[in-house]
Write a protein that holds these residues in place. Structure first.
Motif, PDB file in Angstrom:
ATOM      1  N   ARG A  34     -20.116  13.467  -8.240  1.00 30.54           N
ATOM      2  CA  ARG A  34     -18.918  13.149  -9.022  1.00 30.54           C
ATOM      3  C   ARG A  34     -17.927  14.303  -8.995  1.00 30.54           C
ATOM      4  NH1 ARG A  34     -17.846  14.218 -14.328  1.00 30.54           N
ATOM      5  NH2 ARG A  34     -19.996  14.813 -14.657  1.00 30.54           N
ATOM      6  N   HIS A  35     -18.397  15.500  -9.236  1.00 30.81           N
ATOM      7  CA  HIS A  35     -17.500  16.660  -9.288  1.00 30.81           C
ATOM      8  C   HIS A  35     -16.925  17.002  -7.917  1.00 30.81           C
ATOM      9  CE1 HIS A  35     -15.842  20.559 -10.250  1.00 30.81           C
ATOM     10  NE2 HIS A  35     -16.579  21.086  -9.293  1.00 30.81           N
ATOM     11  N   SER A  36     -17.760  17.017  -6.886  1.00 29.37           N
ATOM     12  CA  SER A  36     -17.266  17.449  -5.571  1.00 29.37           C
ATOM     13  C   SER A  36     -16.270  16.460  -4.978  1.00 29.37           C
ATOM     14  CB  SER A  36     -18.426  17.691  -4.608  1.00 29.37           C
ATOM     15  OG  SER A  36     -19.052  16.479  -4.249  1.00 29.37           O
ATOM     16  N   ASN A  61     -15.820  18.371  -1.875  1.00 30.77           N
ATOM     17  CA  ASN A  61     -16.135  17.504  -0.752  1.00 30.77           C
ATOM     18  C   ASN A  61     -14.988  17.549   0.258  1.00 30.77           C
ATOM     19  OD1 ASN A  61     -16.101  14.784   0.723  1.00 30.77           O
ATOM     20  ND2 ASN A  61     -18.145  14.856  -0.205  1.00 30.77           N
ATOM     21  N   VAL A  62     -15.291  18.009   1.452  1.00 27.53           N
ATOM     22  CA  VAL A  62     -14.284  18.223   2.490  1.00 27.53           C
ATOM     23  C   VAL A  62     -13.700  16.893   2.964  1.00 27.53           C
ATOM     24  CG1 VAL A  62     -13.964  19.055   4.848  1.00 27.53           C
ATOM     25  CG2 VAL A  62     -15.258  20.403   3.230  1.00 27.53           C
ATOM     26  N   ALA A  63     -14.534  15.895   3.121  1.00 28.02           N
ATOM     27  CA  ALA A  63     -14.052  14.608   3.611  1.00 28.02           C
ATOM     28  C   ALA A  63     -13.085  13.964   2.618  1.00 28.02           C
ATOM     29  CB  ALA A  63     -15.228  13.676   3.876  1.00 28.02           C
ATOM     30  N   ALA A  64     -13.398  14.052   1.335  1.00 25.75           N
ATOM     31  CA  ALA A  64     -12.505  13.494   0.314  1.00 25.75           C
ATOM     32  C   ALA A  64     -11.179  14.235   0.304  1.00 25.75           C
ATOM     33  CB  ALA A  64     -13.167  13.560  -1.058  1.00 25.75           C
ATOM     34  N   ALA A  65     -11.227  15.549   0.482  1.00 28.59           N
ATOM     35  CA  ALA A  65      -9.996  16.340   0.513  1.00 28.59           C
ATOM     36  C   ALA A  65      -9.138  15.953   1.710  1.00 28.59           C
ATOM     37  CB  ALA A  65     -10.327  17.831   0.548  1.00 28.59           C
ATOM     38  N   ALA A  66      -9.772  15.816   2.874  1.00 25.96           N
ATOM     39  CA  ALA A  66      -9.021  15.475   4.087  1.00 25.96           C
ATOM     40  C   ALA A  66      -8.423  14.074   3.992  1.00 25.96           C
ATOM     41  CB  ALA A  66      -9.925  15.575   5.309  1.00 25.96           C
ATOM     42  N   TYR A 102      -8.236  13.857 -10.415  1.00 26.63           N
ATOM     43  CA  TYR A 102      -9.574  14.361 -10.735  1.00 26.63           C
ATOM     44  C   TYR A 102     -10.180  13.578 -11.902  1.00 26.63           C
ATOM     45  CZ  TYR A 102     -13.455  17.349 -11.974  1.00 26.63           C
ATOM     46  OH  TYR A 102     -14.711  17.803 -12.263  1.00 26.63           O
ATOM     47  N   LEU A 103      -9.406  13.424 -12.972  1.00 28.08           N
ATOM     48  CA  LEU A 103      -9.912  12.706 -14.155  1.00 28.08           C
ATOM     49  C   LEU A 103     -10.195  11.240 -13.845  1.00 28.08           C
ATOM     50  CD1 LEU A 103      -7.640  14.212 -16.944  1.00 28.08           C
ATOM     51  CD2 LEU A 103     -10.084  14.597 -16.603  1.00 28.08           C
ATOM     52  N   ALA A 104      -9.327  10.597 -13.079  1.00 25.06           N
ATOM     53  CA  ALA A 104      -9.519   9.186 -12.744  1.00 25.06           C
ATOM     54  C   ALA A 104     -10.763   8.988 -11.881  1.00 25.06           C
ATOM     55  CB  ALA A 104      -8.285   8.638 -12.026  1.00 25.06           C
ATOM     56  N   VAL A 105     -10.926   9.792 -10.864  1.00 22.69           N
ATOM     57  CA  VAL A 105     -12.101   9.658  -9.990  1.00 22.69           C
ATOM     58  C   VAL A 105     -13.370   9.961 -10.769  1.00 22.69           C
ATOM     59  CG1 VAL A 105     -13.266  10.626  -7.963  1.00 22.69           C
ATOM     60  CG2 VAL A 105     -10.829  10.101  -7.867  1.00 22.69           C
ATOM     61  N   SER A 106     -13.350  11.006 -11.566  1.00 17.89           N
ATOM     62  CA  SER A 106     -14.514  11.374 -12.357  1.00 17.89           C
ATOM     63  C   SER A 106     -14.882  10.261 -13.352  1.00 17.89           C
ATOM     64  CB  SER A 106     -14.238  12.678 -13.091  1.00 17.89           C
ATOM     65  OG  SER A 106     -15.367  13.122 -13.763  1.00 17.89           O
ATOM     66  N   THR A 107     -13.884   9.701 -13.999  1.00 16.49           N
ATOM     67  CA  THR A 107     -14.126   8.627 -14.962  1.00 16.49           C
ATOM     68  C   THR A 107     -14.646   7.366 -14.272  1.00 16.49           C
ATOM     69  OG1 THR A 107     -12.400   9.489 -16.401  1.00 16.49           O
ATOM     70  CG2 THR A 107     -13.049   7.195 -16.745  1.00 16.49           C
ATOM     71  N   LEU A 108     -14.025   6.987 -13.157  1.00 12.17           N
ATOM     72  CA  LEU A 108     -14.496   5.803 -12.423  1.00 12.17           C
ATOM     73  C   LEU A 108     -15.915   5.998 -11.903  1.00 12.17           C
ATOM     74  CD1 LEU A 108     -11.287   4.782 -10.457  1.00 12.17           C
ATOM     75  CD2 LEU A 108     -12.390   3.536 -12.330  1.00 12.17           C
ATOM     76  N   TRP A 109     -16.231   7.192 -11.457  1.00 13.86           N
ATOM     77  CA  TRP A 109     -17.585   7.484 -10.978  1.00 13.86           C
ATOM     78  C   TRP A 109     -18.586   7.333 -12.116  1.00 13.86           C
ATOM     79  CZ3 TRP A 109     -18.594   9.793  -5.975  1.00 13.86           C
ATOM     80  CH2 TRP A 109     -19.932  10.074  -5.755  1.00 13.86           C
TER      81      TRP A 109
END
Length: 172
Positions: free
Chosen positions: A38-40, A73-78, A147-154
């Motif tokens: 979730r965090h990465s 997470n490198v792939a998510a960043a790219a 960040y907050l949206a992805v973390s919350t959805l996860w």
């Protein structure tokens, strides 16, 4: 959620082969940079959106370098640098210009006029400061929201999966 992300995100090998990223190969092989937590993933996506909005060039390289430094997470960043693409570039930059112009106290209606004389260059040079201010503000606001949206959805996705497993166990 991890299954869907594995299908969407590029793998280490595809990023190593990407032009301009070959010199990062020693770092791209680190397993922790590809781990789906979730965090990465949330941090990687926030970094990608930040650099995707802020820089009109070298977005992927800057996002990947930041992800390596922050162990995101490198792939998510790219992948999330694609927030600016040929379809979204113009509206985002127009919104950023209007926001920056408003905050700088501009009249809001001024723009670049290509009338054929040399004054268009002075008009264009006046776009820089409002555009830069708007892009910085949008990037600084949108990255933490991502960040907050992805973390919350996860977290919600994990809770729903846990509830479904619990219901299945109780039904047996």
């Amino acid at each position: 959620m991890k299954k869907q992300l594995r299908r969407l995100l590029p793998d280490a090998q595809s990023l190593r082969q990407r032009k301009g990223l070959g010199w990062l190969a020693p770092w791209l092989g680190r397993e922790q940079l590809w781990y789906l937590s979730r965090h990465s993933v949330a941090l990687g996506m926030a970094l990608g959106v930040f650099f995707g909005l802020l820089t009109p060039f070298a977005q992927i390289i800057l996002a990947v370098m930041a992800a390596i430094a922050l162990r995101a997470n490198v792939a998510a960043a790219a992948l999330s640098t694609l927030v600016t693409n040929p379809l979204t570039f113009a509206p985002i930059y127009y919104l950023a210009y209007r926001l920056g112009n408003f905050l700088l106290g501009g009249e809001g209606g001024a723009g670049v006029s290509f009338s054929g004389d040399a004054s268009w260059w002075s008009d264009l040079s006046g776009v820089g400061k409002p555009l830069l201010l708007g892009l910085v503000l949008i990037a600084l606001v949108l990255a933490p929201l991502v960040y907050l949206a992805v973390s919350t959805l996860w977290r919600l996705s994990s809770a729903w999966a846990w509830q479904r497993r619990k219901a299945r166990r109780q039904a047996l």
